[in-house]
Design an enzyme around this catalytic site. Structure first.
Site, PDB file in Angstrom:
ATOM      1  CG  HIS A 130       9.651   8.830   2.701  1.00  0.00           C
ATOM      2  ND1 HIS A 130       9.726   8.112   1.530  1.00  0.00           N
ATOM      3  CD2 HIS A 130       9.758   7.926   3.701  1.00  0.00           C
ATOM      4  CE1 HIS A 130       9.878   6.827   1.804  1.00  0.00           C
ATOM      5  NE2 HIS A 130       9.890   6.682   3.111  1.00  0.00           N
ATOM      6  CE  LYS A 141       2.724   0.562   2.533  1.00  0.00           C
ATOM      7  NZ  LYS A 141       2.896   1.143   3.890  1.00  0.00           N
ATOM      8  CG  HIS A 156      14.736   2.239   1.154  1.00  0.00           C
ATOM      9  ND1 HIS A 156      15.865   1.874   1.833  1.00  0.00           N
ATOM     10  CD2 HIS A 156      13.998   2.940   2.048  1.00  0.00           C
ATOM     11  CE1 HIS A 156      15.810   2.306   3.076  1.00  0.00           C
ATOM     12  NE2 HIS A 156      14.681   2.960   3.233  1.00  0.00           N
ATOM     13  CG  HIS A 176      16.287  10.063  -3.255  1.00  0.00           C
ATOM     14  ND1 HIS A 176      15.833  11.330  -2.962  1.00  0.00           N
ATOM     15  CD2 HIS A 176      16.041   9.887  -4.573  1.00  0.00           C
ATOM     16  CE1 HIS A 176      15.334  11.887  -4.053  1.00  0.00           C
ATOM     17  NE2 HIS A 176      15.445  11.019  -5.044  1.00  0.00           N
ATOM     18  NE  ARG A 227      11.429  -2.582  10.634  1.00  0.00           N
ATOM     19  CZ  ARG A 227      12.443  -2.311   9.821  1.00  0.00           C
ATOM     20  NH1 ARG A 227      13.259  -3.279   9.449  1.00  0.00           N
ATOM     21  NH2 ARG A 227      12.648  -1.088   9.371  1.00  0.00           N
ATOM     22  CD  GLN A 280      17.214   4.133   6.527  1.00  0.00           C
ATOM     23  OE1 GLN A 280      17.903   4.196   5.513  1.00  0.00           O
ATOM     24  NE2 GLN A 280      15.932   4.452   6.522  1.00  0.00           N
ATOM     25  CG  ASP A 324      -0.389   2.672  -5.972  1.00  0.00           C
ATOM     26  OD1 ASP A 324       0.303   3.491  -5.344  1.00  0.00           O
ATOM     27  OD2 ASP A 324      -1.630   2.627  -5.861  1.00  0.00           O
ATOM     28  CB  SER A 368       9.082   7.387  -4.559  1.00  0.00           C
ATOM     29  OG  SER A 368      10.411   7.863  -4.643  1.00  0.00           O
TER      30      SER A 368
END
Length: 749
Positions: free
Chosen positions: A55, A100, A104, A106, A125, A250, A510, A550
């Site tokens: 990742h 951009k 996220h 999994h 962020r 998280q 992308d 990913s």
């Protein structure tokens, strides 16, 4: 328990460390030992494990991603490209836009609400860290079969996470997609895009320069949530016996992030920041190593000074924690006091945790002992690079040979009418208002187009009307049939969507979602998609500015369809000249732009009517796509059209349904001589759009298209309260609307 210091590591070379449990391969662990000339400490092992994860390091994809730089088209618009936290493009009048997309996936399967919410928080962020104010978000989603019990768990949680986090931040959600397919059953895709605006002089980069400058950690306190969460969870296939199944997802706090946004922007305005990095995947391990690696010296950090929510955390856990709403900045000593004052004003915790040194090492201390002493580039940028074996799978020929021409087609008006109703009411083509109504699309007051429009559009200058449009697209069914063409088709559709709003496409981001890189077939799909996208960007003149990969979206041997999701950003001089998709004025003429052919490979009709996937995807002419885009932009700018809608999934009948329902007006359609009405209505030939032309502009519009060589045909008129395909069938808008809008509420309540 003895603290595992650098000195202790030198004295105990035989000590066994849990490198495999942290996701490292044996040869990778051996390389760490070679770099350091000794065994790593536990803290160093933690840093290398998260930063060398798939990742964070892109170790399986780097060799293919290089094409985006090598083949990048020349453009003066690109201000910051691949390699930074987000790309930045010049949109005129001194403004720059950064955008951009990231994944996220999994985490959102394990904990849908928090996984999706923190996906939004993380991408926001990234945009803040470039120096920009975030102005909008988007959410391309791919879910499993719509009637599967687990989809009923995942989708509502994902939507609530995206909605609650974005709404609390006060950011409009202006677009995205929701696609259902059984291939995503165990691996849903939750991609998130953010757009930010700044002036050219406000661009900030992630680097720690200037010996003696202070390193400041600010934002939320560090906790035990998300230890190794995204970095390891996204770096293996789902398997209960593997360690990456276990890290905690998280937990997000959007109100803390809102304070962090305003605090950071004020720090920028006062010129207090020398370098900055957000804390996302890999947490402090990433922020410290990347800042040091991109700077001119080294860095010394004291972990004891990191504000904690949990005092029992070990130094390894502090370094691996992916607690949200945190930033790391570098400031000159004379500016630290003012920096901390601003943080206190915004009720944001801020602490000096270290300083930039004139050395070449990243040194980290805990309780007065050195626990990390590493060359920062080896952590952040010099991880392993794999040239994974890849091969075209044996089944590809069989799949492409299964031509949908063999499928039974509807004959006669009643059968065409039923096919149209079934298509428009199918989960993938039905209204997504059940999802989008949970998002605030108009907060901040600058949204001028949002779902279900072809692209979202935001005004960025109130005086001039300058704005940007963004669209995301990706058809995994096309890419399964041909990954090279599938990636190009994703770009073409997104490009077409932006142009349909009246904006000129400028740049690309992308999110490349694929199966396991250890599977040669999945790796071939990835390599082909990268090659296809890079080649297409050259032709369309739209450079890739950055993005995300990913991998490991695979359960056992079952991989998702290769799903390159492509976002395109365009600029429009005055948003007042935008083109909506709605047919709103009776009497306007409906024109079909482009050529319609008998092309049904991977089509929505073949899926809905027959559950079929086979053949080849529609052919693509990139030069024709570019010409179509120019025509749509010129016609919008010069007032020749009042509505435009691209043709993609579902073909003409789907586009007509959406434009008629959005405007509340019907359409009388005439099937041109010599064309099969089924092909006209359901084909997914590319390079096409429908537009509504005022009668006063018909001659001028036809002259423009003729002069530029774009095929156009008048196929009808905006009229009545039904879609009336003359001589075949009529579909009242009330019946159409009921079928279009009830599907998702019936499935998900």
């Amino acid at each position: 328990m003895t603290l595992d210091t650098v000195k202790h590591a030198e004295e105990t070379p035989e000590t066994e460390l849990p490198w495999a449990e942290l996701g490292l391969k044996q040869d990778e662990y051996a390389r760490v030992r070679e770099i350091l000339g000794r065994r790593p400490t536990g803290a160093e092992l933690a840093m290398y494990s998260v930063m060398w994860s798939e990742h964070c390091s892109y170790k399986s994809s780097k060799v293919h991603l290089r094409q985006f730089g090598d083949k990048a088209p020349a453009t003066d618009a690109l201000l910051v490209g691949i390699g930074e936290q987000a790309g930045v493009v010049d949109v005129g009048q001194g403004y720059a836009v950064t955008f951009k997309i990231e994944s996220h996936n999994h985490p959102s399967y394990v904990e849908p609400h928090q996984g999706a919410a923190t996906g939004i928080g993380g991408i926001v962020r990234d945009i803040i860290a470039m120096g920009a104010r975030p102005v909008a978000v988007m959410d391309p989603l791919r879910m499993g079969a719509p009637d599967h019990p687990d989809t009923k768990r995942v989708l509502p949680g994902v939507v609530s996470g995206i909605g609650s986090y974005g709404n609390c931040l006060g950011l409009p959600n202006i677009g995205g997609e929701v696609v259902f397919d059984a291939c995503y059953q165990g691996n849903p895709l939750v991609n998130a895009l953010c757009v930010g605006v700044m002036k050219h002089e406000d661009i900030h980069l992630a680097k720690a320069a200037g010996a003696g400058n202070k390193v400041i950690l600010y934002g939320a306190r560090t906790g035990g949530d998300g230890i190794g969460g995204a970095s390891l969870l996204a770096s293996e296939t789902f398997d209960d016996e593997k360690p990456s199944k276990r890290p905690a997802v998280q937990v997000g706090d959007p109100f803390q992030e809102k304070l962090l946004i305003e605090c950071t922007l004020e720090l920028f305005r006062e010129g207090l920041v020398t370098g900055i990095q957000d804390l996302g995947a890999a947490g402090l391990s990433c922020a410290t190593s990347e800042l040091a690696s991109n700077g001119s010296g080294g860095m010394r950090v004291t972990l004891d000074d990191v504000p904690l929510r949990d005092s029992s955390l070990s130094p390894e856990e502090i370094l691996m924690s992916e607690s949200q709403e945190r930033m790391c900045a570098v400031a000159e000593p004379a500016k630290v006091e003012r920096f901390l004052e601003i943080c206190e004003k915004w009720d944001v915790t801020a602490t000096v945790i270290g300083e930039v040194t004139d050395g070449e090492r990243l040194e980290i201390y805990w309780h007065g002992e050195q626990i990390v002493d590493v060359p920062p580039r080896t952590v952040a940028h010099e991880g392993p690079v794999y040239e994974r074996p890849y091969a075209r799978p044996d089944w590809q020929d069989t799949l492409q040979a299964d031509d949908p021409a063999r499928l039974a087609r509807p004959e006669g008006g009643d059968a065409l009418r039923q096919a149209a109703l079934d298509l428009v009411g199918s989960p993938n083509q039905a209204s997504k208002s059940w999802v989008t109504d949970q998002y605030d699309r108009y907060v901040l007051g600058d949204t001028v187009l949002a779902q279900p429009e072809d692209g979202g559009m935001i005004r960025i200058d109130a005086e001039s009307g300058l704005g940007v449009a963004v669209a995301t697209d990706g058809n995994g069914r096309y890419a399964k049939l041909d990954p090279y063409a599938g990636a190009q088709l994703a770009l073409a559709e997104s490009y077409r969507n932006v142009a349909a709003t009246g904006a000129t496409p400028l740049a690309v981001t992308d999110c490349l979602n694929f199966g396991s890189p250890e599977d040669p077939a999945a790796m071939w799909q990835f390599a082909e998609a990268c090659r296809g996208l890079a080649d297409a960007c050259q032709v369309l003149g739209t450079p890739v500015t950055g993005g995300n990969v990913s991998l490991y979206n695979q359960t056992g041997d079952a991989a998702i369809h290769p799903t390159p999701v492509v976002g395109v950003l365009g600029v429009i001089d005055d948003v007042a000249r935008r083109t909506p998709m709605a047919f709103a004025d009776e009497g306007h003429l409906i024109y079909l732009l482009g050529e319609t052919k008998d092309e049904f490979g991977g089509s929505a009709w073949s899926q809905v009517a027959h559950g079929h996937l086979g053949g080849r995807p529609p052919a693509l002419d990139l030069e024709r796509e570019r010409l179509l885009g120019e025509i749509l932009v010129s016609a919008s700018r010069d007032g020749m059209i009042d509505a435009a809608h691209d043709l993609s999934d579902g073909g003409l009948v789907q586009a007509l349904a959406e434009s008629c329902l959005e405007g509340g007006r019907g359409a009388r359609i005439v099937v041109p001589d010599g064309i099969d009405p089924f092909v006209l209505l359901f084909s997914e030939s590319q390079g096409r759009a429908i537009v509504a032309v005022p009668r006063s502009e018909e001659v001028r519009f036809n002259d423009m298209c003729g002069a530029r060589g774009l095929p156009v045909a008048r196929i009808g008129v905006v009229d009545g309260d039904a879609i009336d395909v003359q001589g075949r069938f009529s579909l009242p808008l009330d019946e159409l609307r009921a079928r279009h809008e009830r599907t998702l509420p019936e499935l998900f309540g």
